[in-house]
Write a protein that holds these residues in place. Structure first.
Motif, PDB file in Angstrom:
ATOM      1  N   TYR A  13       0.826  -1.209   0.000  1.00 52.16           N
ATOM      2  CA  TYR A  13       0.000   0.000   0.000  1.00 52.16           C
ATOM      3  C   TYR A  13       0.866   1.268   0.000  1.00 52.16           C
ATOM      4  O   TYR A  13       0.600   2.215  -0.749  1.00 52.16           O
ATOM      5  N   LEU A  14       1.900   1.273   0.819  1.00 49.83           N
ATOM      6  CA  LEU A  14       2.774   2.453   0.897  1.00 49.83           C
ATOM      7  C   LEU A  14       3.532   2.663  -0.415  1.00 49.83           C
ATOM      8  O   LEU A  14       3.699   3.806  -0.866  1.00 49.83           O
ATOM      9  N   LEU A  15       3.981   1.577  -1.037  1.00 47.98           N
ATOM     10  CA  LEU A  15       4.640   1.690  -2.346  1.00 47.98           C
ATOM     11  C   LEU A  15       3.676   2.284  -3.370  1.00 47.98           C
ATOM     12  O   LEU A  15       4.025   3.206  -4.112  1.00 47.98           O
ATOM     13  N   GLY A  16       2.476   1.737  -3.402  1.00 45.78           N
ATOM     14  CA  GLY A  16       1.475   2.222  -4.350  1.00 45.78           C
ATOM     15  C   GLY A  16       1.091   3.664  -4.101  1.00 45.78           C
ATOM     16  O   GLY A  16       0.733   4.397  -5.024  1.00 45.78           O
ATOM     17  N   SER A  17       1.172   4.082  -2.843  1.00 45.76           N
ATOM     18  CA  SER A  17       0.759   5.440  -2.477  1.00 45.76           C
ATOM     19  C   SER A  17       1.725   6.520  -2.935  1.00 45.76           C
ATOM     20  O   SER A  17       1.380   7.707  -2.915  1.00 45.76           O
ATOM     21  N   ILE A  18       2.938   6.125  -3.302  1.00 38.07           N
ATOM     22  CA  ILE A  18       3.917   7.128  -3.752  1.00 38.07           C
ATOM     23  C   ILE A  18       3.348   7.873  -4.963  1.00 38.07           C
ATOM     24  O   ILE A  18       3.166   7.294  -6.027  1.00 38.07           O
ATOM     25  N   PRO A  19       3.058   9.159  -4.838  1.00 32.09           N
ATOM     26  CA  PRO A  19       2.452   9.930  -5.939  1.00 32.09           C
ATOM     27  C   PRO A  19       3.524  10.407  -6.921  1.00 32.09           C
ATOM     28  O   PRO A  19       3.941  11.571  -6.903  1.00 32.09           O
ATOM     29  N   SER A  20       3.952   9.509  -7.778  1.00 32.47           N
ATOM     30  CA  SER A  20       5.093   9.777  -8.661  1.00 32.47           C
ATOM     31  C   SER A  20       4.950  11.081  -9.435  1.00 32.47           C
ATOM     32  O   SER A  20       5.845  11.925  -9.453  1.00 32.47           O
ATOM     33  N   GLY A  21       3.817  11.241 -10.125  1.00 32.61           N
ATOM     34  CA  GLY A  21       3.614  12.435 -10.942  1.00 32.61           C
ATOM     35  C   GLY A  21       3.651  13.713 -10.120  1.00 32.61           C
ATOM     36  O   GLY A  21       4.238  14.728 -10.533  1.00 32.61           O
ATOM     37  N   LEU A  22       3.042  13.671  -8.945  1.00 36.49           N
ATOM     38  CA  LEU A  22       3.006  14.841  -8.071  1.00 36.49           C
ATOM     39  C   LEU A  22       4.397  15.208  -7.598  1.00 36.49           C
ATOM     40  O   LEU A  22       4.814  16.369  -7.674  1.00 36.49           O
ATOM     41  N   TRP A  23       5.144  14.213  -7.124  1.00 38.14           N
ATOM     42  CA  TRP A  23       6.481  14.493  -6.586  1.00 38.14           C
ATOM     43  C   TRP A  23       7.467  14.880  -7.673  1.00 38.14           C
ATOM     44  O   TRP A  23       8.306  15.773  -7.468  1.00 38.14           O
ATOM     45  N   ILE A  24       7.399  14.252  -8.840  1.00 39.64           N
ATOM     46  CA  ILE A  24       8.292  14.618  -9.946  1.00 39.64           C
ATOM     47  C   ILE A  24       8.009  16.054 -10.379  1.00 39.64           C
ATOM     48  O   ILE A  24       8.936  16.851 -10.600  1.00 39.64           O
ATOM     49  N   GLY A  25       6.734  16.395 -10.495  1.00 38.68           N
ATOM     50  CA  GLY A  25       6.357  17.759 -10.898  1.00 38.68           C
ATOM     51  C   GLY A  25       6.813  18.801  -9.905  1.00 38.68           C
ATOM     52  O   GLY A  25       7.364  19.846 -10.282  1.00 38.68           O
ATOM     53  N   GLN A  26       6.617  18.524  -8.625  1.00 36.06           N
ATOM     54  CA  GLN A  26       6.985  19.495  -7.589  1.00 36.06           C
ATOM     55  C   GLN A  26       8.498  19.617  -7.433  1.00 36.06           C
ATOM     56  O   GLN A  26       9.023  20.716  -7.260  1.00 36.06           O
ATOM     57  N   THR A  27       9.200  18.502  -7.522  1.00 35.55           N
ATOM     58  CA  THR A  27      10.640  18.498  -7.265  1.00 35.55           C
ATOM     59  C   THR A  27      11.460  19.062  -8.417  1.00 35.55           C
ATOM     60  O   THR A  27      12.369  19.881  -8.210  1.00 35.55           O
ATOM     61  N   PHE A  28      11.141  18.647  -9.650  1.00 42.09           N
ATOM     62  CA  PHE A  28      11.978  19.012 -10.791  1.00 42.09           C
ATOM     63  C   PHE A  28      11.388  20.105 -11.689  1.00 42.09           C
ATOM     64  O   PHE A  28      12.117  20.729 -12.461  1.00 42.09           O
ATOM     65  N   TYR A  29      10.076  20.320 -11.590  1.00 43.29           N
ATOM     66  CA  TYR A  29       9.449  21.311 -12.468  1.00 43.29           C
ATOM     67  C   TYR A  29       8.769  22.435 -11.690  1.00 43.29           C
ATOM     68  O   TYR A  29       8.284  23.391 -12.290  1.00 43.29           O
ATOM     69  N   HIS A  30       8.741  22.293 -10.366  1.00 50.62           N
ATOM     70  CA  HIS A  30       8.110  23.284  -9.490  1.00 50.62           C
ATOM     71  C   HIS A  30       6.670  23.562  -9.929  1.00 50.62           C
ATOM     72  O   HIS A  30       6.212  24.706  -9.909  1.00 50.62           O
ATOM     73  N   LYS A  31       5.992  22.484 -10.318  1.00 50.14           N
ATOM     74  CA  LYS A  31       4.587  22.587 -10.732  1.00 50.14           C
ATOM     75  C   LYS A  31       3.770  21.519 -10.026  1.00 50.14           C
ATOM     76  O   LYS A  31       4.267  20.423  -9.743  1.00 50.14           O
TER      77      LYS A  31
END
Length: 208
Positions: A13-31
């Motif tokens: 469940y915790l692995l699945g919960s990782i919001p990849s798109g959200l974190w990639i956008g916030q970390t590398f694109y500041h969006k």
């Protein structure tokens, strides 16, 4: 064994919960991908709003979440008594109802594919082929996702794989529910198209 199963379920469940798109956008694109395009944090919206590089990374991360989750019984040597699918399904639930995103999330397609990769690689390859062919014909990622997951459910029924049939049935229902607005747009001819494929080509030709 009970403690192991509970532990695997929590990790899945915790692995699945990782919001990849959200974190990639916030970390590398500041969006915040949730405020762009369709608002979905999955692969398709990431491709459209953040570009191919971000889209590919999110796709791979989401698939990997499902694969790692479903691989736990193999890694712990208990696959003979615990079916990997029954653990992996919690990764898809985590992806859809992420604890890291206020129990919101994506549509569970890539993560569900990752579960299938761990359980049956040839069937995963077939699912990918069905997805790609449907995408090339319809130019709609949503349609390809729906057809892909539904096809696996039908194949599982034909092969009399009870557990895969049950899990694929649950995931098909989940994907259909998460795509309900897409289904309406497909029916009404208003669904967004990717910039390639037969339908996209025909529409472009028609408008010239």
């Amino acid at each position: 064994m009970t403690i192991k199963i509970i532990g695997m379920v929590i990790v899945a469940y915790l692995l699945g919960s990782i919001p990849s798109g959200l974190w990639i956008g916030q970390t590398f694109y500041h969006k915040d991908i949730r405020k762009l395009g369709s608002g979905n944090i999955g692969t398709t919206n990431t491709f459209r709003e953040l570009g191919p590089k971000a889209g590919v990374v999110v796709l791979l991360m989401d698939v990997l979440k499902g694969t790692l989750a479903a691989s736990q019984p193999y890694l712990l040597g208990v696959s003979h008594s615990v079916n990997p699918l029954l653990i992996g399904i919690f990764a898809s639930l985590g992806h859809t109802f992420s604890i890291f995103d206020h129990f919101h999330g994506g549509k569970a397609v890539a993560t569900s594919a990752g579960i299938l990769l761990a359980y049956n690689p040839p069937l995963f390859a077939l699912a990918c082929a069905i997805f790609i062919i449907t995408l090339l014909l319809t130019s709609m990622a949503s349609c390809a996702s729906i057809v892909g997951i539904t096809s696996i459910f039908i194949i599982a029924l034909c092969e009399h794989d009870l557990i895969l049939s049950c899990v694929a049935g649950i995931l098909t229902a989940l994907v259909l529910w998460r795509h309900k607005s897409n289904i309406i747009r497909i029916i009404t001819g208003k669904e967004s198209l990717v910039s390639f494929g037969l339908v996209y080509y025909l529409k472009q030709k028609h408008h010239k």
